[in-house]
Write a protein that holds these residues in place. Structure first.
Motif, mmCIF file in Angstrom:
data_model
loop_
_atom_site.group_PDB
_atom_site.id
_atom_site.type_symbol
_atom_site.label_atom_id
_atom_site.label_comp_id
_atom_site.label_asym_id
_atom_site.label_seq_id
_atom_site.Cartn_x
_atom_site.Cartn_y
_atom_site.Cartn_z
ATOM 1 N N ASN A 404 -1.847 -1.848 16.800
ATOM 2 C CA ASN A 404 -0.557 -1.467 17.357
ATOM 3 C C ASN A 404 0.350 -0.790 16.330
ATOM 4 O O ASN A 404 1.513 -0.516 16.615
ATOM 5 C CB ASN A 404 0.147 -2.707 17.920
ATOM 6 C CG ASN A 404 -0.633 -3.332 19.061
ATOM 7 O OD1 ASN A 404 -1.161 -2.619 19.914
ATOM 8 N ND2 ASN A 404 -0.739 -4.660 19.056
ATOM 9 N N GLY A 405 -0.194 -0.556 15.148
ATOM 10 C CA GLY A 405 0.597 0.104 14.113
ATOM 11 C C GLY A 405 1.464 -0.839 13.318
ATOM 12 O O GLY A 405 2.304 -0.399 12.537
ATOM 13 N N ASN A 406 1.270 -2.172 13.482
ATOM 14 C CA ASN A 406 2.038 -3.140 12.703
ATOM 15 C C ASN A 406 1.461 -3.219 11.288
ATOM 16 O O ASN A 406 0.257 -3.398 11.106
ATOM 17 C CB ASN A 406 1.997 -4.518 13.363
ATOM 18 C CG ASN A 406 2.634 -4.502 14.738
ATOM 19 O OD1 ASN A 406 3.728 -3.977 14.909
ATOM 20 N ND2 ASN A 406 1.948 -5.064 15.713
ATOM 21 N N ILE A 407 2.331 -3.110 10.306
ATOM 22 C CA ILE A 407 1.891 -3.038 8.911
ATOM 23 C C ILE A 407 1.423 -4.405 8.433
ATOM 24 O O ILE A 407 2.130 -5.414 8.579
ATOM 25 C CB ILE A 407 3.024 -2.518 8.018
ATOM 26 C CG1 ILE A 407 3.399 -1.072 8.431
ATOM 27 C CG2 ILE A 407 2.637 -2.557 6.539
ATOM 28 C CD1 ILE A 407 4.605 -0.528 7.702
ATOM 29 N N GLU A 408 0.220 -4.427 7.837
ATOM 30 C CA GLU A 408 -0.333 -5.661 7.280
ATOM 31 C C GLU A 408 -0.459 -5.592 5.763
ATOM 32 O O GLU A 408 -0.582 -6.627 5.110
ATOM 33 C CB GLU A 408 -1.710 -5.952 7.899
ATOM 34 C CG GLU A 408 -1.652 -6.244 9.395
ATOM 35 C CD GLU A 408 -2.989 -6.671 9.957
ATOM 36 O OE1 GLU A 408 -3.975 -6.709 9.178
ATOM 37 O OE2 GLU A 408 -3.058 -6.970 11.160
ATOM 38 N N TYR A 409 -0.452 -4.388 5.196
ATOM 39 C CA TYR A 409 -0.571 -4.263 3.744
ATOM 40 C C TYR A 409 0.000 -2.934 3.295
ATOM 41 O O TYR A 409 -0.168 -1.910 3.965
ATOM 42 C CB TYR A 409 -2.038 -4.348 3.299
ATOM 43 C CG TYR A 409 -2.235 -3.971 1.836
ATOM 44 C CD1 TYR A 409 -2.019 -4.899 0.831
ATOM 45 C CD2 TYR A 409 -2.606 -2.675 1.472
ATOM 46 C CE1 TYR A 409 -2.174 -4.558 -0.500
ATOM 47 C CE2 TYR A 409 -2.760 -2.322 0.143
ATOM 48 C CZ TYR A 409 -2.541 -3.269 -0.834
ATOM 49 O OH TYR A 409 -2.684 -2.915 -2.140
ATOM 50 N N VAL A 410 0.702 -2.960 2.166
ATOM 51 C CA VAL A 410 1.109 -1.731 1.475
ATOM 52 C C VAL A 410 0.906 -1.965 -0.016
ATOM 53 O O VAL A 410 1.061 -3.089 -0.505
ATOM 54 C CB VAL A 410 2.581 -1.337 1.750
ATOM 55 C CG1 VAL A 410 2.794 -0.985 3.209
ATOM 56 C CG2 VAL A 410 3.529 -2.458 1.328
ATOM 57 N N ASN A 411 0.539 -0.914 -0.751
ATOM 58 C CA ASN A 411 0.348 -1.053 -2.199
ATOM 59 C C ASN A 411 1.649 -0.693 -2.932
ATOM 60 O O ASN A 411 2.610 -0.203 -2.315
ATOM 61 C CB ASN A 411 -0.833 -0.209 -2.684
ATOM 62 C CG ASN A 411 -0.544 1.283 -2.624
ATOM 63 O OD1 ASN A 411 0.378 1.711 -1.938
ATOM 64 N ND2 ASN A 411 -1.317 2.072 -3.329
ATOM 65 N N PRO A 412 1.712 -0.928 -4.234
ATOM 66 C CA PRO A 412 2.964 -0.660 -4.970
ATOM 67 C C PRO A 412 3.432 0.787 -4.884
ATOM 68 O O PRO A 412 4.629 1.053 -4.923
ATOM 69 C CB PRO A 412 2.601 -1.037 -6.415
ATOM 70 C CG PRO A 412 1.509 -2.057 -6.281
ATOM 71 C CD PRO A 412 0.716 -1.631 -5.080
ATOM 72 N N ARG A 413 2.492 1.742 -4.778
ATOM 73 C CA ARG A 413 2.900 3.145 -4.710
ATOM 74 C C ARG A 413 3.728 3.417 -3.455
ATOM 75 O O ARG A 413 4.630 4.258 -3.470
ATOM 76 C CB ARG A 413 1.643 4.040 -4.736
ATOM 77 C CG ARG A 413 1.935 5.534 -4.682
ATOM 78 C CD ARG A 413 2.827 5.983 -5.811
ATOM 79 N NE ARG A 413 3.086 7.406 -5.770
ATOM 80 C CZ ARG A 413 4.119 7.986 -6.318
ATOM 81 N NH1 ARG A 413 5.010 7.277 -6.996
ATOM 82 N NH2 ARG A 413 4.280 9.302 -6.230
ATOM 83 N N PHE A 414 3.444 2.701 -2.360
ATOM 84 C CA PHE A 414 4.230 2.833 -1.132
ATOM 85 C C PHE A 414 5.681 2.487 -1.417
ATOM 86 O O PHE A 414 6.601 3.181 -0.962
ATOM 87 C CB PHE A 414 3.642 1.929 -0.052
ATOM 88 C CG PHE A 414 4.447 1.894 1.224
ATOM 89 C CD1 PHE A 414 4.229 2.831 2.219
ATOM 90 C CD2 PHE A 414 5.420 0.927 1.424
ATOM 91 C CE1 PHE A 414 4.971 2.803 3.387
ATOM 92 C CE2 PHE A 414 6.169 0.896 2.590
ATOM 93 C CZ PHE A 414 5.941 1.839 3.573
#
Length: 939
Positions: A404-414
């Protein structure tokens, strides 16, 4: 492994009770005699439990410290690998590292320790008995508070004196230290950089954290003790209430438990036999007496060849032998690492534990070994660690969402790009980045592509947390499970804002006039060609207009080119206000403008030009004390399905405009291909014909004018000038025919003639040119982009006898700036041969100095409009002085042209100008005349 060990303890306890029960006769007479023995057994049991807990806690204390020390070592050893290559080197000193780089090092080290128990990692050097930090991590609290962010050459004022011993003997040490940051257990590891600098890499863990782990383990052991002691309550309760009934019930209970024990023993044997880890028993001499099936699989040999072997004699791995000996000495032995079995020769990553066993008397009688082959798990773990590190340290932002496009992970560069932390976006949809600038069609195509299982690539115009807009190139891919079902999406984002800005800026500079911001000629011709193609396909009707400013030269000559440039900008704004948004407006160069009035009738176009002319009647251009009226002449031509090409249309409208000028200026003329007067009135056409005749009949003549040195005695140089010999025998100066040559693109042909004949003349008279330093040949702006002409010049110089250093080329500043890229290539190509270049008419353009650093010329010819009035106009004198000084600073020599009097020449000499040229020295003469002069000249 600990569970297995406790299981063994319980088993031995139950066996002990079984033996006790089976060997006793429970009669009423012996019940009370047995009571004392029971209480004695209970006391021994309690003491044994307490001793075991103390022993186990001591062993765990040692293991925790060993694990902590291993973590400290691995963190300290990894610290230099995180820092930039050759970070530590001889000659390090404060100021070597910029604050931004120092902060970046702090952030990298802080991220490294964030997922571990280590509180700090850092590096130290020692200079003049003082210890300095060269890098250090910071805690989350310090980062949030903005403290301890810059550590490069920060003095370690309260350093423990024992750290000096590490620098002295270069031996690793574990120390418990107290400093301004707290109370720590620390490791200090000496290191030497490739060029011989000695430094220390260190890691700290808080003593309080170690104590917390030990306390937790102590609580666990106390809990175990309580559980074991609780087993005694039923026994004590029964003996204290009614020993006789207790004995009878105990006999029945023991009998029942004995049966359960037999059943449990069989069940336990089945569990061990089918366990996913390898079990084996060995005696006090290290001889294997029992194994399970999994152990034979791990070793890779049949059971009958394994049982009975002596491990101490057969094992070859020293670490495994050490672990076995630890168990035979009463301690649990542990091994983890690569291992090759001695019998099956299987290579694996092995985890092995050797647990000592004791008999009823506490005497060691062997042990139990547990082998676990974790090769696949280790490989998977290593791969996952690499992938995790790669994602965490990726220069691109990485985002993982659910279906559904719900964010589960982002890295530090994000976080670096968007400003959002991981906690702020977790569980939210990626729509929080939506700026509204990206079209819905892009998102529709994105979801259609992804849900079909394909990768999507595209560009978004997103919004950061701060509200700032940015451009990002994205690659989004679906992630599937083992069944091929899409479960997640992963996006790689690259911030291309700066690259896009630079690209847009370059595109704008490529397609627009730098003075007015209007389209340039090339881009206008592209737009015109597209409009003509549209007219052919759809029978649409448009009007092309050519506007030329009347008497523009008066403004330039009176007030200078800066005034002319300003007037062009004002006029372009006035015309632009009268146009529709979809009309196309351009400045092809000079004092000319082009209009493409789309979907307009000829009458509508004529009305627009009349409105512009009417407004110009009220317009006055003011420059200092001067006031000018501005008038224009305009030519119109129709663009429809009958228009052949953009080039033809531009020629038609050019002819119409100059017909209007010939008819008296300040008027409009509509092109008519039947109007012969348009061509007759065009003086340029006549000159174009005359130029072609001169080229065909070799009717051009070479003249030369001296360029003399002002500052030192040296040879004279000459500028080669061109004259045209008419059919009537008149010598015509280039001012009369060169404008027509440039308008009809004949200038490159003239340049080729001049270059060919000049080089031939120099080759013919090479022995008589010792008194001449160089001959300068003028090039038109149109020639700067002529690759064929460039090749011709290079071949002529390489194949001829004339040395390249005697050849100098002059190009006007205006031509060089208008063809900047081509000019750079042209100049560098010929300078590589040894030729020199002079920039003619320097100072005439609005942005002379801005462009000068981009042109690799050797000399500046100061525009004559500044030189001719230096004795009476202080501004002109200041301009000449400024140009001369800037040229010298950039390593260029300067030439003043239009030097008409001796007084002017003396003033120029005083200013430091290098050369002079003009009527005060000599008028242009036929080129053969200069062979007669042989003297060195100094002025």
């Amino acid at each position: 492994m600990q569970d297995s060990y406790h299981l063994g303890i319980h088993t031995r306890f139950r066996q002990k009770n079984q033996n006790f029960c089976c060997n006793s006769t429970y009669t009423p007479i012996m019940t009370f005699k047995t009571t004392n023995k029971v209480y004695l057994a209970v006391l021994i049991y309690i003491v044994w439990v307490v001793l075991y807990v103390v022993w186990d806690y001591s062993h765990e204390h040692e293991r925790i410290y060993q694990q902590i020390d291993n973590d400290l070592i691995s963190s300290a050893v990894a610290t230099p690998l995180i820092l930039p290559k050759h970070f530590h080197h001889k000659g390090m000193q404060p100021g070597d590292v910029m604050p931004e780089e120092d902060l970046d090092n702090t952030l990298k080290l802080s991220r490294f320790v964030r997922s571990s128990n280590i509180i700090y990692v850092y590096t130290l050097i020692k200079e003049d008995d003082t210890i300095f930090f060269t890098s250090s991590s910071s805690t989350v609290t310090e980062l949030q508070a903005g403290k301890n962010l810059y550590n490069y050459f920060l003095p370690y004022d309260d350093a423990d004196p024992r750290i000096n011993l590490v620098f002295a003997d270069q031996k690793q040490r574990f120390l418990e230290i107290t400093d301004a940051w707290g109370h720590f257990r620390s490791v200090f590891i000496p290191r030497t950089s490739p060029d011989g600098l000695q430094y220390i890499t260190a890691a700290d863990i808080e003593i309080s954290q170690i104590q917390t782990q030990l306390n937790q383990r102590l609580i666990q052991q106390i809990g175990v003790t309580v559980i074991f002691l609780l087993f005694l309550l039923p026994i004590l309760w029964t003996f204290s209430s009614a020993q006789r009934r207790w004995a009878k019930d105990l006999e029945a209970s023991v009998r029942e438990r004995t049966e359960e024990l037999h059943s449990s023993k069989a069940f336990l044997s089945s569990i061990i036999e089918h366990s996913p880890v390898g079990f084996f028993h060995y005696d006090q001499h290290g001889t294997i007496s029992m194994i399970n099936q999994r152990f034979t699989d791990i070793i890779g040999a049949p059971s009958d060849s394994i049982v009975g072997i002596n491990l101490l004699e057969k094992l070859t791995n020293e670490d495994v032998i050490d672990a076995l000996n630890e168990s035979l000495q009463g301690d649990v032995g542990y091994f983890e690492g690569p291992y090759v079995s001695i019998m099956g020769h299987r290579s694996m990553h092995l985890i092995a534990e050797f647990v000592p066993l004791r008999d009823k008397m506490g005497v060691l009688n062997g042990g139990v070994g547990v082998f676990n082959d974790v090769t696949e798990q280790q490989a998977t773990t290593d791969t996952l660690k690499k992938l995790s590190r790669a994602v965490e340290q990726s220069p691109s932002a990485v985002v993982i969402t659910d279906l559904n496009g719900n964010i589960e992970y982002v890295n530090p560069r994000f976080t670096d790009i968007t400003g959002y932390t991981a906690d702020e976006v977790m569980g939210k949809t990626s729509r929080l980045l939506n700026s509204g600038e990206t079209s819905k069609e892009v998102y529709h195509d994105l979801w259609k592509t992804l849900l079909s299982g394909q990768e999507w690539r595209g560009v978004f115009h997103n919004k950061k947390k701060s509200g700032e807009l940015y451009w990002t190139e994205e690659i989004i891919s679906p992630i599937t499970n083992n069944l091929g079902q899409i479960t997640h999406f992963v996006a790689l984002q690259e911030d291309v804002t700066e690259a896009r800005r630079i690209s847009d800026e370059i595109d704008f500079q490529t397609t627009h006039d730098p003075l007015t911001g209007l389209l340039n000629r090339q881009q206008f011709e592209n737009e015109l060609a597209q409009t003509i193609e549209h007219a052919h396909q759809h029978h649409s009707h448009h009007v092309l207009c050519f506007i030329d400013i009347d008497q523009f030269k008066i403004i330039n000559d009176t007030c200078g080119h800066m005034a002319g440039d300003d007037m062009l900008r004002q006029l372009s704004n006035l015309i632009r206000d009268k146009l529709r948004s979809h009309d196309i407006f351009a400045r092809p160069g000079g004092d000319e403008f082009l209009l493409l009035l789309k979907n307009a009738s000829l009458a509508r176009a004529e009305h627009i030009i009349q409105v512009i002319m009417t407004d110009l009647k009220q317009f006055r251009f003011q420059w200092e004390d001067h006031n000018f009226t501005v008038e224009i002449s305009a030519g119109l031509t129709i663009i429809d399905q009958n228009t052949d090409s953009a080039v033809g249309a531009l020629q038609d409208v050019d002819t119409a405009c100059y017909t209007a000028k010939d008819a008296g200026r300040n008027r409009i003329h509509i092109y008519n291909d039947q109007d012969e007067q348009q061509l007759i009135r065009k003086g340029y056409i006549q000159w174009a014909s005359e130029i072609h005749r001169a080229l065909d009949e070799n009717a051009f003549r070479l003249y030369a004018q001296p360029i003399v040195p002002l500052q030192k005695e040296q040879k004279i140089g000459y500028e080669i000038l061109l004259r045209l010999l008419s059919e009537q025998g008149e010598i015509i100066a280039p001012d009369a025919f060169l404008p027509a040559a440039e308008r009809y693109n004949i200038a490159p042909q003239i340049d080729r003639w001049v270059i060919r004949n000049s080089l031939q003349w120099m080759a013919k008279n090479i022995d008589n040119l010792e008194h001449i330093s160089s001959l300068a040949i003028n090039l038109s702006g149109q020639s700067l982009g002529d690759d064929a002409l460039l090749g011709f010049i290079i071949r002529s110089i390489q194949q001829g006898p004339v040395p390249a250093h005697m050849i100098k080329f002059e190009i006007t500043e205006t031509a060089a700036i208008a063809n900047l890229k081509n000019a750079q290539i042209f100049i560098r190509s010929l300078k590589n041969l040894g030729c020199r270049f002079a920039l003619d008419d320097f100072g005439s353009g609005l942005s002379s100095f801005a462009y000068l650093k981009n042109l690799p010329v050797d000399l500046l010819k100061i525009d004559g409009m500044f030189v001719r009035n230096i004795l009476i106009d202080p501004i002109d004198e200041a301009m000449v002085r400024s140009i001369n000084e800037v040229g010298h600073i950039m390593g260029m020599e300067t030439i003043a042209e239009f030097v008409e009097t001796d007084a002017m020449m003396e003033r120029l000499k005083t200013m430091g100008v290098d050369y002079a040229q003009g009527y005060a020295i000599s008028r242009p003469v036929p080129i053969d005349t200069i062979l007669e002069s042989t003297a060195l000249t100094t002025v």
